[in-house]
Design an enzyme around this catalytic site. Structure first.
Site, PDB file in Angstrom:
ATOM      1  N   TYR A   1     -10.138  -0.910  -0.123  1.00  0.00           N
ATOM      2  CA  TYR A   1      -8.946  -0.443  -0.843  1.00  0.00           C
ATOM      3  C   TYR A   1      -9.115   1.023  -1.217  1.00  0.00           C
ATOM      4  CZ  TYR A   1      -5.362  -0.115  -4.491  1.00  0.00           C
ATOM      5  OH  TYR A   1      -4.283   0.272  -5.250  1.00  0.00           O
TER       6      TYR A   1
ATOM      7  N   SER B   1      -1.517 -10.759  -8.866  1.00  0.00           N
ATOM      8  CA  SER B   1      -1.664  -9.813  -9.973  1.00  0.00           C
ATOM      9  C   SER B   1      -1.876 -10.500 -11.309  1.00  0.00           C
ATOM     10  CB  SER B   1      -0.464  -8.864 -10.043  1.00  0.00           C
ATOM     11  OG  SER B   1      -0.460  -8.038  -8.912  1.00  0.00           O
ATOM     12  N   SER B   2      -2.874 -11.365 -11.357  1.00  0.00           N
ATOM     13  CA  SER B   2      -3.239 -11.986 -12.628  1.00  0.00           C
ATOM     14  C   SER B   2      -3.700 -10.934 -13.628  1.00  0.00           C
ATOM     15  CB  SER B   2      -4.331 -13.033 -12.413  1.00  0.00           C
ATOM     16  OG  SER B   2      -5.458 -12.472 -11.768  1.00  0.00           O
ATOM     17  N   SER B   3      -4.383  -9.894 -13.156  1.00  0.00           N
ATOM     18  CA  SER B   3      -4.876  -8.862 -14.081  1.00  0.00           C
ATOM     19  C   SER B   3      -3.715  -8.114 -14.729  1.00  0.00           C
ATOM     20  CB  SER B   3      -5.803  -7.885 -13.355  1.00  0.00           C
ATOM     21  OG  SER B   3      -5.124  -7.229 -12.293  1.00  0.00           O
TER      22      SER B   3
ATOM     23  N   HIS C   1       0.821  -1.218   0.000  1.00  0.00           N
ATOM     24  CA  HIS C   1       0.000   0.000   0.000  1.00  0.00           C
ATOM     25  C   HIS C   1       0.853   1.266   0.000  1.00  0.00           C
ATOM     26  CE1 HIS C   1      -3.990  -1.866   0.429  1.00  0.00           C
ATOM     27  NE2 HIS C   1      -3.371  -2.781   1.141  1.00  0.00           N
ATOM     28  N   THR C   2       2.094   1.128  -0.392  1.00  0.00           N
ATOM     29  CA  THR C   2       2.958   2.310  -0.527  1.00  0.00           C
ATOM     30  C   THR C   2       2.987   2.822  -1.959  1.00  0.00           C
ATOM     31  OG1 THR C   2       4.824   0.782  -0.763  1.00  0.00           O
ATOM     32  CG2 THR C   2       4.499   1.775   1.405  1.00  0.00           C
ATOM     33  N   ASP C   3       2.622   1.975  -2.922  1.00  0.00           N
ATOM     34  CA  ASP C   3       2.795   2.383  -4.324  1.00  0.00           C
ATOM     35  C   ASP C   3       1.917   3.566  -4.691  1.00  0.00           C
ATOM     36  OD1 ASP C   3       0.524   0.764  -4.161  1.00  0.00           O
ATOM     37  OD2 ASP C   3       0.890  -0.269  -6.064  1.00  0.00           O
TER      38      ASP C   3
ATOM     39  N   ALA D   1      -5.593 -14.533  -5.625  1.00  0.00           N
ATOM     40  CA  ALA D   1      -4.572 -14.849  -4.628  1.00  0.00           C
ATOM     41  C   ALA D   1      -3.633 -13.679  -4.357  1.00  0.00           C
ATOM     42  CB  ALA D   1      -3.761 -16.066  -5.087  1.00  0.00           C
TER      43      ALA D   1
ATOM     44  N   ASP E   1       2.310  -3.478  -9.857  1.00  0.00           N
ATOM     45  CA  ASP E   1       1.997  -4.786 -10.427  1.00  0.00           C
ATOM     46  C   ASP E   1       2.430  -4.874 -11.879  1.00  0.00           C
ATOM     47  OD1 ASP E   1       0.877  -5.231  -7.967  1.00  0.00           O
ATOM     48  OD2 ASP E   1      -1.200  -5.127  -8.664  1.00  0.00           O
TER      49      ASP E   1
END
Length: 383
Positions: free
Chosen positions: A218, A122-124, A32-34, A119, A168
């Site tokens: 989020y 980062s499949s997307s 959560h830093t990005d 999971a 990602d």
């Protein structure tokens, strides 16, 4: 799996495709830093999405999702969001090329892979980056990888509807075998960090749970961080994000903060510092010290950022007495998904059995475990 995808492409479209692979990612530390312009330490892993792709000399895009056994066709000259979620990861990429004034001809694509959905791997991003990489190569657009990363991120924002940071997509595209990426999400400067995985393996424990809070919380966390920045800018006009904030700044103005917003901001500032400290331990080859930063990161995510859940906390707590585990923490957006664990190579089999047994006993759910290797980013596949 790439052979099966290639065979399906030949069956559907009767031609030979270009083959592309695009990996998922882990994030060793820096959660959560990005989206706060901070530092992250991701790596591409051997859970990948594969593409078979070729031009079809029409004005249509014909897609086949191998894992879902679903197909779709769109007019390349009228690309817009779809009500079906998987369509949008591909359509969003096409739209970004078109926004950049790159003419995308009709093409056929079959894609699928072994990046587990939900999971936190980062499949997307793997789908977005793989298609962007493939189209760039197929139609000779000549774009550099960083441009493709930015397009993939915008596809996520505008078509998938998730306001993700850039980590990602960057990790999927820029990954390097046996290296983590120390990425500055503000400047996009990066450095490859050699990560010695001879004595340790990355083991992912997938809760197989995604609590419904994930998406809304989020976005709420992002707004809470923005509220903290807005408050501090009254005193420090030069601040543009939590990247610019120090702990003394927060402490000096704590009384002005909503207590929840204060905890959120404190976590982000501390986590940014942890990434830098962890990278120093990595340079020194001290995996035990690196692992301790992972544990502290999890505690911040659990108590200050409040994005963990009982299943994730249980899995991390199970590792604390184990001398064979250097570190563990939840990974990703939270409220489910995976924990990432640094486990001594010789102890991996015993670790996976112990964790699976404990999780089954506690929650009555079969724990899914993945042993991950660090690999290169998006690339062509030679067959």
């Amino acid at each position: 799996m790439i052979d099966d995808i290639q065979a399906k492409f030949r069956e559907l479209y009767q031609q030979e495709p270009l083959l592309v692979r695009s990996p998922g990612r882990v994030n060793l530390i820096g959660e959560h830093t990005d989206y706060n312009d901070g530092f992250v330490l991701p790596a591409a892993i051997n859970k990948e999405i594969f593409f078979a792709i070729a031009p079809n000399n029409t004005n249509q895009v014909r897609m086949y999702a191998f894992d879902l056994q679903e197909s779709a066709t769109f007019d390349v000259n009228h690309i817009q969001r779809s009500k079906t979620s998987w369509h949008n990861y591909l359509l969003g990429v096409i739209a970004q090329f078109q926004k950049g004034k790159y003419k995308v001809p009709g093409f056929d694509v079959v894609f699928g892979g072994n990046v587990p959905i939900g999971a936190g791997l980062s499949s997307s991003a793997a789908v977005e980056c793989g298609l962007a990489f493939g189209l760039n190569h197929l139609f000779d657009f000549g774009l550099e990888k960083l441009s493709l990363v930015k397009m993939a991120q915008l596809a996520e924002h505008e078509y998938a509807g998730v306001m993700s940071g850039i980590m990602d997509q960057f990790a999927s595209m820029f990954g390097k075998k046996n290296h983590a990426i120390k990425l500055d999400c503000r400047s996009l400067d990066y450095e490859y960090m050699d990560i010695d995985m001879q004595d340790y393996r990355i083991v992912l424990c997938d809760t197989r749970i995604k609590h419904s809070l994930a998406a809304t919380e989020y976005n709420t966390r992002r707004k809470e961080c923005e509220a903290g920045v807005a408050l501090l800018r009254k005193h420090y006009p030069e601040i543009t994000s939590l990247r610019d904030v120090t702990l003394p700044m927060l402490e000096q103005h704590q009384a002005e903060f909503d207590p929840v917003v204060y905890r959120r901001c404190t976590y982000v500032v501390q986590e940014n510092n942890r990434v830098l400290v962890a990278c120093q331990h990595l340079e020194e080859g001290d995996m035990q010290a690196f692992g301790q930063q992972m544990y502290v990161s999890h505690e911040g995510l659990q108590h200050d950022y409040e994005v963990s859940c009982p299943e994730l906390d249980f899995l991390v707590d199970q590792t604390r007495p184990l001398k064979t585990v250097a570190g563990a923490r939840m990974m990703g957006g939270g409220f489910g998904g995976c924990t990432i664990n640094l486990v001594e190579t010789a102890a991996v089999d015993a670790f996976t059995k112990q964790m699976a047994d404990a999780y089954q006993k506690q929650f009555g759910v079969t724990l899914q475990l993945y042993i991950a290797s660090i690999v290169d980013g998006s690339s062509l596949v030679d067959c």
